[in-house]
Write an enzyme that holds these catalytic residues in place. Structure first.
Site, mmCIF file in Angstrom:
data_model
loop_
_atom_site.group_PDB
_atom_site.id
_atom_site.type_symbol
_atom_site.label_atom_id
_atom_site.label_comp_id
_atom_site.label_asym_id
_atom_site.label_seq_id
_atom_site.Cartn_x
_atom_site.Cartn_y
_atom_site.Cartn_z
ATOM 1 N N HIS A 63 -13.122 -12.125 -28.511
ATOM 2 C CA HIS A 63 -12.480 -11.769 -27.516
ATOM 3 C C HIS A 63 -12.801 -12.090 -25.806
ATOM 4 O O HIS A 63 -14.203 -11.971 -25.986
ATOM 5 C CB HIS A 63 -11.685 -10.652 -27.670
ATOM 6 N N HIS A 65 -12.432 -10.156 -23.263
ATOM 7 C CA HIS A 65 -12.871 -9.180 -22.292
ATOM 8 C C HIS A 65 -14.413 -9.362 -21.897
ATOM 9 O O HIS A 65 -15.304 -9.825 -22.433
ATOM 10 C CB HIS A 65 -12.911 -7.585 -22.920
ATOM 11 N N ASP A 67 -17.013 -7.468 -21.144
ATOM 12 C CA ASP A 67 -18.462 -7.203 -21.896
ATOM 13 C C ASP A 67 -18.853 -7.953 -23.092
ATOM 14 O O ASP A 67 -19.722 -7.649 -23.918
ATOM 15 C CB ASP A 67 -18.304 -5.381 -22.095
ATOM 16 N N HIS A 68 -17.959 -8.923 -23.506
ATOM 17 C CA HIS A 68 -18.146 -9.834 -24.705
ATOM 18 C C HIS A 68 -18.370 -11.157 -24.263
ATOM 19 O O HIS A 68 -18.788 -12.007 -25.280
ATOM 20 C CB HIS A 68 -16.983 -9.675 -25.556
ATOM 21 N N HIS A 140 -5.783 -5.223 -30.996
ATOM 22 C CA HIS A 140 -6.741 -4.710 -29.716
ATOM 23 C C HIS A 140 -5.796 -5.068 -28.476
ATOM 24 O O HIS A 140 -4.491 -5.682 -28.747
ATOM 25 C CB HIS A 140 -8.063 -5.684 -29.610
ATOM 26 N N ASP A 211 -13.401 -5.941 -31.002
ATOM 27 C CA ASP A 211 -12.758 -4.682 -30.708
ATOM 28 C C ASP A 211 -11.556 -4.634 -31.493
ATOM 29 O O ASP A 211 -10.844 -5.523 -31.510
ATOM 30 C CB ASP A 211 -12.551 -4.577 -29.217
ATOM 31 N N HIS A 269 -21.077 -1.264 -30.530
ATOM 32 C CA HIS A 269 -20.139 -1.073 -29.519
ATOM 33 C C HIS A 269 -19.785 0.486 -29.112
ATOM 34 O O HIS A 269 -18.623 1.133 -29.329
ATOM 35 C CB HIS A 269 -18.616 -1.825 -29.745
#
Length: 305
Positions: A63, A65, A67-68, A140, A211, A269
């Protein structure tokens, strides 16, 4: 095959854990590596690992976001500087190309290899003669996917002694039997090569989820998995917070593994509030429900046997 964890933290990096990136090494199977997510600093983590960006073949994003994905521009350009010339395919949710293309264009990034971007939807996203990769949407705050990597069954082993007992020596005829072909021998007799080959060797099943809150889609992806990689951002005492932020607890990750009849579970995570031995609380919570659970750490490897 081996899973190598480059980043195991949630949201933002901590002193112990960088943000998410997981490598699946396929050196024996195809001489390459696949990467799942690419949080900020992934290229630095890779420099401290035995992995080489030049061997990267596929990159799967769960996805969008930060942090990914914030590590993508750096890793993609560094791959050129490190001698990467083979094609690289980037898989991810709709919007991935619109996010990445301006960064590469406006920064004047030069890639010495062909980069293909495939925006995914639920179903099969890749298949060749060795592997098939499925994805499904999880639960999510934004579209987040889980990936199921299935190694196709390998041919059974040849019973070489049984072949040699017929007086057949290594050579063209021996090779045809090994391939399971029907062969006519010099004396006129006909043998079925398949009768000399054992049962197919089942391929491995690896499931890596983005996530997600607890959901049945995760269970469906993880059915009979040899290894399930599932987020465990919080412990069960923070279940309400996990729900509010669309994340899962360690206990919920274990419940997914249990219901899916997975062979092993890896927790990742991890929220930065769980430092050092505090993270062991997550592992204990998961093992109470699913004993074959492990807690991932940065630069930790797990062999998929």
């Amino acid at each position: 095959m081996e899973l190598y964890f480059l980043g195991t933290g949630a949201g933002m990096p901590s002193k112990e854990r960088n943000v998410t990136a997981i490598a699946l090494t396929l050196y024996d199977e195809r001489g390459s590596m696949w990467l799942f997510d690419c949080g900020e600093g992934t290229q630095h983590q890779m420099l401290r690992s035995p992995l080489k960006a030049s061997r990267l073949e596929h990159l799967y994003i769960t996805h969008l976001h930060g942090d990914h994905v914030y590590g993508l521009p750096g890793l993609l350009t560094s791959r050129s500087n490190q001698g990467g010339t083979s094609p690289l395919t980037l898989f991810g949710p709709p919007g991935l190309e619109a996010m990445l293309e301006p960064v590469l264009r406006l920064s004047g990034a030069h890639l010495s290899y062909e980069l293909s971007i495939r925006e995914v939807e639920e179903g099969i996203v890749f298949e060749d003669d060795q592997f098939v990769v499925h994805c499904a949407k999880l639960d999510h705050r934004i579209d987040s996917y889980g990936y199921r990597v299935v190694e196709k069954d390998k041919p059974g082993k040849l019973d070489a002694d049984k072949v040699k007992a017929l007086g057949i020596k290594p050579g063209p005829v021996f090779g045809r039997i090994k391939r399971g072909e029907t062969v006519e021998l010099p004396d006129g007799s006909v043998i079925d090569g398949k009768s000399f080959i054992g049962s197919p060797i089942p391929g491995k099943k690896i499931v890596i989820l983005g996530d997600t809150r607890y959901c049945e889609a995760a269970v469906g992806l993880a059915v009979n998995a040899d290894v399930l990689v599932h987020e465990a951002t919080f412990d069960s005492s923070m279940h309400d917070l996990a729900q509010a932020y669309y994340h899962a607890t360690a206990e919920e990750a274990a419940e997914v593994a249990r219901k899916a009849d997975a062979k092993s579970l890896i927790l990742t995570h991890i929220s930065s509030r769980y430092q050092e031995e505090q993270a062991e609380r997550l592992l204990s919570e998961a093992r109470a429900k699913f004993p074959a659970a492990w807690l991932a750490k940065d630069h930790w490897a797990f062999a998929v046997n």
